[in-house]
Motif scaffolding. Sequence first.
Motif, PDB file in Angstrom:
ATOM      1  N   GLU A   7       0.789  -1.219   0.000  1.00  0.00           N
ATOM      2  CA  GLU A   7       0.000   0.000   0.000  1.00  0.00           C
ATOM      3  C   GLU A   7       0.831   1.284   0.000  1.00  0.00           C
ATOM      4  O   GLU A   7       0.419   2.274  -0.560  1.00  0.00           O
ATOM      5  CB  GLU A   7      -0.939   0.017   1.215  1.00  0.00           C
ATOM      6  CG  GLU A   7      -2.039  -1.005   1.123  1.00  0.00           C
ATOM      7  CD  GLU A   7      -3.032  -0.720   0.019  1.00  0.00           C
ATOM      8  OE1 GLU A   7      -3.340   0.454  -0.227  1.00  0.00           O
ATOM      9  OE2 GLU A   7      -3.482  -1.690  -0.616  1.00  0.00           O
ATOM     10  N   PHE A   8       1.956   1.266   0.655  1.00  0.00           N
ATOM     11  CA  PHE A   8       2.708   2.491   0.837  1.00  0.00           C
ATOM     12  C   PHE A   8       4.110   2.378   0.253  1.00  0.00           C
ATOM     13  O   PHE A   8       4.758   1.351   0.415  1.00  0.00           O
ATOM     14  CB  PHE A   8       2.818   2.833   2.329  1.00  0.00           C
ATOM     15  CG  PHE A   8       1.484   2.987   2.989  1.00  0.00           C
ATOM     16  CD1 PHE A   8       0.739   4.132   2.782  1.00  0.00           C
ATOM     17  CD2 PHE A   8       0.968   1.987   3.789  1.00  0.00           C
ATOM     18  CE1 PHE A   8      -0.502   4.281   3.371  1.00  0.00           C
ATOM     19  CE2 PHE A   8      -0.271   2.128   4.387  1.00  0.00           C
ATOM     20  CZ  PHE A   8      -1.016   3.274   4.175  1.00  0.00           C
ATOM     21  N   PRO A   9       4.571   3.424  -0.424  1.00  0.00           N
ATOM     22  CA  PRO A   9       5.943   3.399  -0.940  1.00  0.00           C
ATOM     23  C   PRO A   9       6.937   3.256   0.202  1.00  0.00           C
ATOM     24  O   PRO A   9       6.737   3.813   1.275  1.00  0.00           O
ATOM     25  CB  PRO A   9       6.101   4.770  -1.606  1.00  0.00           C
ATOM     26  CG  PRO A   9       4.738   5.327  -1.737  1.00  0.00           C
ATOM     27  CD  PRO A   9       3.878   4.647  -0.714  1.00  0.00           C
ATOM     28  N   ILE A  10       7.987   2.503  -0.049  1.00  0.00           N
ATOM     29  CA  ILE A  10       8.976   2.284   0.999  1.00  0.00           C
ATOM     30  C   ILE A  10      10.124   3.291   0.925  1.00  0.00           C
ATOM     31  O   ILE A  10      10.944   3.345   1.805  1.00  0.00           O
ATOM     32  CB  ILE A  10       9.551   0.859   0.938  1.00  0.00           C
ATOM     33  CG1 ILE A  10      10.196   0.591  -0.412  1.00  0.00           C
ATOM     34  CG2 ILE A  10       8.483  -0.162   1.254  1.00  0.00           C
ATOM     35  CD1 ILE A  10      10.980  -0.687  -0.486  1.00  0.00           C
ATOM     36  N   LEU A  11      10.139   4.061  -0.133  1.00  0.00           N
ATOM     37  CA  LEU A  11      11.272   4.956  -0.340  1.00  0.00           C
ATOM     38  C   LEU A  11      10.843   6.419  -0.312  1.00  0.00           C
ATOM     39  O   LEU A  11       9.748   6.768  -0.709  1.00  0.00           O
ATOM     40  CB  LEU A  11      11.932   4.664  -1.687  1.00  0.00           C
ATOM     41  CG  LEU A  11      12.424   3.233  -1.868  1.00  0.00           C
ATOM     42  CD1 LEU A  11      12.884   3.022  -3.278  1.00  0.00           C
ATOM     43  CD2 LEU A  11      13.529   2.937  -0.884  1.00  0.00           C
ATOM     44  N   SER A  12      11.735   7.238   0.118  1.00  0.00           N
ATOM     45  CA  SER A  12      11.520   8.675   0.121  1.00  0.00           C
ATOM     46  C   SER A  12      12.875   9.360  -0.016  1.00  0.00           C
ATOM     47  O   SER A  12      13.866   8.897   0.526  1.00  0.00           O
ATOM     48  CB  SER A  12      10.860   9.107   1.425  1.00  0.00           C
ATOM     49  OG  SER A  12      10.809  10.506   1.509  1.00  0.00           O
ATOM     50  N   SER A  13      12.895  10.444  -0.758  1.00  0.00           N
ATOM     51  CA  SER A  13      14.153  11.174  -0.896  1.00  0.00           C
ATOM     52  C   SER A  13      14.298  12.240   0.190  1.00  0.00           C
ATOM     53  O   SER A  13      15.315  12.922   0.250  1.00  0.00           O
ATOM     54  CB  SER A  13      14.247  11.818  -2.279  1.00  0.00           C
ATOM     55  OG  SER A  13      13.210  12.775  -2.451  1.00  0.00           O
ATOM     56  N   GLU A  14      13.286  12.370   1.055  1.00  0.00           N
ATOM     57  CA  GLU A  14      13.363  13.348   2.133  1.00  0.00           C
ATOM     58  C   GLU A  14      14.560  13.042   3.021  1.00  0.00           C
ATOM     59  O   GLU A  14      14.780  11.906   3.414  1.00  0.00           O
ATOM     60  CB  GLU A  14      12.088  13.324   2.974  1.00  0.00           C
ATOM     61  CG  GLU A  14      10.905  13.925   2.271  1.00  0.00           C
ATOM     62  CD  GLU A  14       9.678  13.972   3.154  1.00  0.00           C
ATOM     63  OE1 GLU A  14       9.831  14.067   4.388  1.00  0.00           O
ATOM     64  OE2 GLU A  14       8.580  13.914   2.603  1.00  0.00           O
ATOM     65  N   GLY A  15      15.340  14.045   3.308  1.00  0.00           N
ATOM     66  CA  GLY A  15      16.476  13.883   4.188  1.00  0.00           C
ATOM     67  C   GLY A  15      17.718  13.332   3.512  1.00  0.00           C
ATOM     68  O   GLY A  15      18.764  13.258   4.127  1.00  0.00           O
ATOM     69  N   LEU A  33      15.194   1.993  -5.782  1.00  0.00           N
ATOM     70  CA  LEU A  33      14.188   2.638  -6.619  1.00  0.00           C
ATOM     71  C   LEU A  33      13.703   1.691  -7.713  1.00  0.00           C
ATOM     72  O   LEU A  33      12.502   1.615  -7.998  1.00  0.00           O
ATOM     73  CB  LEU A  33      14.744   3.925  -7.243  1.00  0.00           C
ATOM     74  CG  LEU A  33      15.010   5.078  -6.280  1.00  0.00           C
ATOM     75  CD1 LEU A  33      15.736   6.210  -7.006  1.00  0.00           C
ATOM     76  CD2 LEU A  33      13.727   5.581  -5.647  1.00  0.00           C
ATOM     77  N   ALA A  34      14.621   0.952  -8.325  1.00  0.00           N
ATOM     78  CA  ALA A  34      14.261  -0.001  -9.370  1.00  0.00           C
ATOM     79  C   ALA A  34      13.345  -1.087  -8.802  1.00  0.00           C
ATOM     80  O   ALA A  34      12.376  -1.491  -9.455  1.00  0.00           O
ATOM     81  CB  ALA A  34      15.517  -0.615  -9.988  1.00  0.00           C
ATOM     82  N   GLN A  35      13.631  -1.541  -7.597  1.00  0.00           N
ATOM     83  CA  GLN A  35      12.774  -2.536  -6.943  1.00  0.00           C
ATOM     84  C   GLN A  35      11.382  -1.963  -6.691  1.00  0.00           C
ATOM     85  O   GLN A  35      10.376  -2.649  -6.872  1.00  0.00           O
ATOM     86  CB  GLN A  35      13.402  -3.004  -5.632  1.00  0.00           C
ATOM     87  CG  GLN A  35      14.621  -3.869  -5.813  1.00  0.00           C
ATOM     88  CD  GLN A  35      15.298  -4.207  -4.501  1.00  0.00           C
ATOM     89  OE1 GLN A  35      14.799  -3.915  -3.416  1.00  0.00           O
ATOM     90  NE2 GLN A  35      16.470  -4.817  -4.589  1.00  0.00           N
ATOM     91  N   LYS A  39       7.782  -3.254  -8.152  1.00  0.00           N
ATOM     92  CA  LYS A  39       6.649  -3.528  -7.266  1.00  0.00           C
ATOM     93  C   LYS A  39       5.404  -2.783  -7.758  1.00  0.00           C
ATOM     94  O   LYS A  39       4.322  -3.366  -7.827  1.00  0.00           O
ATOM     95  CB  LYS A  39       6.985  -3.106  -5.835  1.00  0.00           C
ATOM     96  CG  LYS A  39       5.881  -3.411  -4.841  1.00  0.00           C
ATOM     97  CD  LYS A  39       6.290  -3.079  -3.432  1.00  0.00           C
ATOM     98  CE  LYS A  39       6.069  -1.620  -3.176  1.00  0.00           C
ATOM     99  NZ  LYS A  39       6.267  -1.224  -1.777  1.00  0.00           N
ATOM    100  N   VAL A  40       5.565  -1.543  -8.146  1.00  0.00           N
ATOM    101  CA  VAL A  40       4.436  -0.752  -8.630  1.00  0.00           C
ATOM    102  C   VAL A  40       3.924  -1.304  -9.959  1.00  0.00           C
ATOM    103  O   VAL A  40       2.705  -1.377 -10.178  1.00  0.00           O
ATOM    104  CB  VAL A  40       4.821   0.741  -8.747  1.00  0.00           C
ATOM    105  CG1 VAL A  40       3.740   1.544  -9.450  1.00  0.00           C
ATOM    106  CG2 VAL A  40       5.111   1.324  -7.368  1.00  0.00           C
ATOM    107  N   ILE A  44       0.121  -2.483 -10.692  1.00  0.00           N
ATOM    108  CA  ILE A  44      -0.652  -1.984 -11.827  1.00  0.00           C
ATOM    109  C   ILE A  44      -1.208  -3.147 -12.626  1.00  0.00           C
ATOM    110  O   ILE A  44      -2.394  -3.154 -12.992  1.00  0.00           O
ATOM    111  CB  ILE A  44       0.203  -1.052 -12.715  1.00  0.00           C
ATOM    112  CG1 ILE A  44       0.473   0.269 -11.995  1.00  0.00           C
ATOM    113  CG2 ILE A  44      -0.480  -0.804 -14.068  1.00  0.00           C
ATOM    114  CD1 ILE A  44       1.505   1.145 -12.677  1.00  0.00           C
ATOM    115  N   GLU A  45      -0.393  -4.149 -12.901  1.00  0.00           N
ATOM    116  CA  GLU A  45      -0.837  -5.312 -13.668  1.00  0.00           C
ATOM    117  C   GLU A  45      -1.964  -6.040 -12.938  1.00  0.00           C
ATOM    118  O   GLU A  45      -2.951  -6.438 -13.552  1.00  0.00           O
ATOM    119  CB  GLU A  45       0.337  -6.256 -13.927  1.00  0.00           C
ATOM    120  CG  GLU A  45       0.003  -7.387 -14.856  1.00  0.00           C
ATOM    121  CD  GLU A  45      -0.421  -6.942 -16.240  1.00  0.00           C
ATOM    122  OE1 GLU A  45      -1.250  -7.637 -16.843  1.00  0.00           O
ATOM    123  OE2 GLU A  45       0.066  -5.906 -16.726  1.00  0.00           O
ATOM    124  N   THR A  46      -1.833  -6.198 -11.630  1.00  0.00           N
ATOM    125  CA  THR A  46      -2.870  -6.852 -10.836  1.00  0.00           C
ATOM    126  C   THR A  46      -4.182  -6.075 -10.907  1.00  0.00           C
ATOM    127  O   THR A  46      -5.253  -6.652 -11.090  1.00  0.00           O
ATOM    128  CB  THR A  46      -2.414  -6.995  -9.370  1.00  0.00           C
ATOM    129  OG1 THR A  46      -1.232  -7.795  -9.339  1.00  0.00           O
ATOM    130  CG2 THR A  46      -3.484  -7.621  -8.499  1.00  0.00           C
TER     131      THR A  46
END
Length: 60
Positions: A7-15, A33-35, A39-40, A44-46
């Motif tokens: 449900e939620f992105p695991i990555l953030s560029s904050e900090g 980021l590629a991973q 995942k996204v 989308i396919e699902t």
Amino acid sequence: MASDEEEFPILSSEGKKFDEMSIYELEEYLEELAQEIRKVEKLIETKKKAQNAAESFFKN
């Protein structure tokens, strides 16, 4: 029900201070980021499959 990981992105560029990161750290971040992209793409396919199934069901 989808897991929190889906449900939620695991990555953030904050900090993140990219200028201060080593080449290795930048490459590692790029792989993360590629991973996340993969995942996204799977999500989308699902969702497309579910949408197509619903559309097919209601057409008949």
